[in-house]
Design an enzyme around this catalytic site. Structure first.
Site, PDB file in Angstrom:
ATOM      1  N   PHE A 126       1.109  -1.260   0.145  1.00 53.92           N
ATOM      2  CA  PHE A 126      -0.064  -0.036  -0.267  1.00 53.92           C
ATOM      3  C   PHE A 126       0.997   1.362  -0.033  1.00 53.92           C
ATOM      4  O   PHE A 126       1.723   1.149   1.005  1.00 53.92           O
ATOM      5  CB  PHE A 126      -0.996   0.585   1.267  1.00 53.92           C
ATOM      6  CG  PHE A 126      -2.465   0.901   1.245  1.00 53.92           C
ATOM      7  CD1 PHE A 126      -3.254   0.992   0.403  1.00 53.92           C
ATOM      8  CD2 PHE A 126      -1.748   2.595   1.967  1.00 53.92           C
ATOM      9  CE1 PHE A 126      -4.079   1.383   0.717  1.00 53.92           C
ATOM     10  CE2 PHE A 126      -2.378   3.077   1.632  1.00 53.92           C
ATOM     11  CZ  PHE A 126      -4.054   2.822   0.815  1.00 53.92           C
ATOM     12  N   ASP A 198       2.211  -4.875   9.163  1.00 55.95           N
ATOM     13  CA  ASP A 198       1.300  -3.861   8.593  1.00 55.95           C
ATOM     14  C   ASP A 198      -0.075  -4.966   8.632  1.00 55.95           C
ATOM     15  O   ASP A 198      -0.165  -6.025   7.729  1.00 55.95           O
ATOM     16  CB  ASP A 198       1.211  -3.394   7.219  1.00 55.95           C
ATOM     17  CG  ASP A 198      -0.223  -2.020   7.273  1.00 55.95           C
ATOM     18  OD1 ASP A 198      -0.912  -2.590   7.390  1.00 55.95           O
ATOM     19  OD2 ASP A 198       0.219  -0.819   6.273  1.00 55.95           O
ATOM     20  N   TYR A 223     -11.100   0.735  11.037  1.00 57.46           N
ATOM     21  CA  TYR A 223     -12.148   0.771   9.946  1.00 57.46           C
ATOM     22  C   TYR A 223     -11.997  -0.481   9.402  1.00 57.46           C
ATOM     23  O   TYR A 223     -13.167   0.067   8.530  1.00 57.46           O
ATOM     24  CB  TYR A 223     -11.991   2.665   9.499  1.00 57.46           C
ATOM     25  CG  TYR A 223     -10.629   2.810   8.938  1.00 57.46           C
ATOM     26  CD1 TYR A 223     -10.302   2.355   7.701  1.00 57.46           C
ATOM     27  CD2 TYR A 223      -9.291   3.922   9.192  1.00 57.46           C
ATOM     28  CE1 TYR A 223      -9.003   2.431   6.888  1.00 57.46           C
ATOM     29  CE2 TYR A 223      -8.500   4.090   8.080  1.00 57.46           C
ATOM     30  CZ  TYR A 223      -8.133   3.236   7.632  1.00 57.46           C
ATOM     31  OH  TYR A 223      -7.211   3.724   6.674  1.00 57.46           O
ATOM     32  N   LYS A 224     -12.186  -1.009   9.125  1.00 56.76           N
ATOM     33  CA  LYS A 224     -12.054  -2.020   7.781  1.00 56.76           C
ATOM     34  C   LYS A 224     -12.658  -2.726   8.251  1.00 56.76           C
ATOM     35  O   LYS A 224     -13.865  -2.862   9.284  1.00 56.76           O
ATOM     36  CB  LYS A 224     -11.154  -2.688   7.191  1.00 56.76           C
ATOM     37  CG  LYS A 224      -9.931  -1.285   6.602  1.00 56.76           C
ATOM     38  CD  LYS A 224      -9.000  -1.938   5.816  1.00 56.76           C
ATOM     39  CE  LYS A 224      -8.021  -0.897   5.468  1.00 56.76           C
ATOM     40  NZ  LYS A 224      -8.248  -0.151   4.017  1.00 56.76           N
ATOM     41  N   ARG A 372     -12.230  -5.361  -6.479  1.00 53.51           N
ATOM     42  CA  ARG A 372     -12.111  -5.392  -4.979  1.00 53.51           C
ATOM     43  C   ARG A 372     -13.002  -6.343  -4.548  1.00 53.51           C
ATOM     44  O   ARG A 372     -13.692  -4.950  -4.767  1.00 53.51           O
ATOM     45  CB  ARG A 372     -10.915  -4.810  -4.602  1.00 53.51           C
ATOM     46  CG  ARG A 372     -10.247  -5.544  -3.809  1.00 53.51           C
ATOM     47  CD  ARG A 372      -9.216  -4.209  -2.685  1.00 53.51           C
ATOM     48  NE  ARG A 372     -10.090  -3.054  -2.237  1.00 53.51           N
ATOM     49  CZ  ARG A 372      -9.476  -3.036  -1.532  1.00 53.51           C
ATOM     50  NH1 ARG A 372      -8.085  -2.320  -1.052  1.00 53.51           N
ATOM     51  NH2 ARG A 372      -9.399  -1.152  -1.160  1.00 53.51           N
TER      52      ARG A 372
END
Ligand SMILES: Cc1ncc(COP(=O)(O)O)c(C=O)c1O
Ligand SMILES: Nc1ccccc1C(=O)C[C@H](N)C(=O)O
Length: 413
Positions: A126, A198, A223-224, A372
């Site tokens: 990312f 990560d 938040y995922k 995705r």
């Protein structure tokens, strides 16, 4: 496997995680396959936020730092995340953003390994992870350089005795490919390097064992798959053996051993608290706490088992129903190597995804050509998967995605 909607209904009816769906606010008809970017809201959040605003903030004001437990929130919330990532309660704190926490742990790691200048990562990581290394290297001014691998299986050959830190995202954000945490950590340690993981796309999606892998540092977002809300604060893990020696440069007063002694000079806490910087965002943490409480009742092994089934079902259905329309699986086919998402490449991925979203099947697009789909087993079922693929198939067969309105790019994709 027989693929039909009855079969999907049957699987939903005996799903041990089925009861959790009603705990999330999801409007009827919506098939939300983007919980790997922003999870939905837990039903108890409205009431909890209301109480926080009215009772704790408006009424009790400053006293709430003690009486409502605001001061303890970073560690209290960290303790809730700890079992999901194979950590002890005292080794995780919730604070800042993933990017900022990366800066802190990377800076600590390069200080622990001063003779070495190479940071190994993946070109497909990312981007914020790579950008933070760039920023830190320029700031440190000691000639640190990124060594980027192009294929995930090339990690081993990139690690040698010039490497200070190996920084990887456990589950790749585009493809969902999973790295072998224990194996890579062991190789890095044998070469004298430290490892930063990560866990943005891992936490709450599959079991993680940081302590078992002997990982040095980890960061991740809430938040995922943890459903903490937009911009919810991130977490940081530091191995207990490093907590008294790792020094991070954002030495704010919340990382001091006695913040309320108001000493003029900084003395880091001898605990995970040294990775805190300033005042915690209490309102955001208040929204996160009830979302984390759900994990007391959820077995992460059950999450993983259902996640694998949902993803396999999705791949099988797409390949059966959408054959001949130029979709190419971008995720590993082997479930053991895949997180809780499935990605497909398509020449017109952006427009096809916009058409799906317009029909309430929400996934996302990652440039240049990836669609995705995230499968969060707490609120996604087999009928959702079936209906999502039926919609995708219809959009491809009818060419609905060619409509002009699906070609316009928004700022956030
Ligand atoms: C692997 C990874 N790291 C970090 C982030 C984000 O970091 P931040 O919350 O600081 O924006 C994301 C997603 O936004 C991500 O997928
Ligand atoms: N924080 C965000 C803000 C806005 C839009 C997306 C995000 C994401 O989290 C993206 C995610 N990390 C990804 O894997 O693409």
């Amino acid at each position: 496997m027989q693929i039909n909607r009855d079969n999907a209904e049957e699987r939903d009816s005996c799903d041990p995680l089925g009861e959790f769906r009603d705990e999330f606010v999801l409007r009827p008809g919506l098939i939300y396959l983007d919980g790997n970017s922003l999870g939905p809201m837990h039903v108890s959040v409205r009431e909890r936020m209301q109480a926080c605003i009215e009772d704790e903030w408006a009424n009790d004001l400053i006293a709430s730092w003690n009486t409502a437990g605001w001061y303890d929130m970073p560690l209290r919330l960290g303790a809730r995340i700890a079992p999901l990532i194979g950590a002890d309660a005292n080794d995780v704190v919730v604070t800042d953003s993933t990017s900022i926490n990366l800066f802190k742990v990377l800076a600590a790691a390069i200080r622990l390994n001063p003779g070495r200048k190479v940071i190994v990562s993946e070109r497909s990581n990312f981007p914020t992870d790579l950008y933070m290394v760039e920023g830190l290297s320029a700031f440190a001014g000691k000639g640190h350089e990124l060594r980027l691998i192009d294929r995930p299986e090339d990690v081993a050959q990139a690690i040698d005795d010039s490497v200070a830190v190996v920084m990887l995202t456990h589950v790749n954000y585009r493809t969902g490919r999973v790295h072998d945490m224990a194996d890579i950590t062991r190789m890095a340690h044998e070469a004298g390097a430290l490892v930063v993981w990560d866990l943005a796309h891992s936490t709450g999606a599959l079991p993680v064992d940081l302590a078992g892998a002997d990982a040095d540092f980890a960061v991740g977002c809430t938040y995922k798959y943890l459903n903490g809300g937009p911009g919810a604060p991130a977490f940081v893990y530091v191995a207990p053996r490093l907590q008294t020696v790792a020094e991070q440069p954002l030495s704010g007063w919340f990382g001091h051993s006695r913040p309320f002694a108001f000493d003029p000079s900084f003395e880091p806490a001898k605990t995970i608290h040294r990775f805190l910087t300033g005042t915690p965002p209490v309102l955001s943490m208040t929204a996160l706490e009830p979302a984390l409480a759900i994990w007391d009742r959820v077995d992460i092994a059950a999450i993983r088992a259902k996640s694998v089934e949902l993803c396999e079902y999705f791949i099988a259905l797409v390949e059966q129903e959408c054959a001949g329309f130029g979709l190419e699986l971008a995720s590993p086919r082997d479930s053991a190597r895949r997180g809780s998402q499935v990605s497909f490449r398509h020449e017109n991925a952006y427009a096809v995804m916009q058409a799906l979203i317009s029909r309430d099947v929400v996934g996302d697009f990652r440039a240049p050509d990836i669609m995705r789909f995230g499968f969060a087993p707490l609120y996604i079922g087999f009928v959702d998967v079936f209906d999502a693929v039926a919609t995708l198939s219809d959009i491809l067969q009818s060419n609905a995605w060619r409509d002009d309105r699906f070609q316009v790019r928004s700022a956030v994709t």
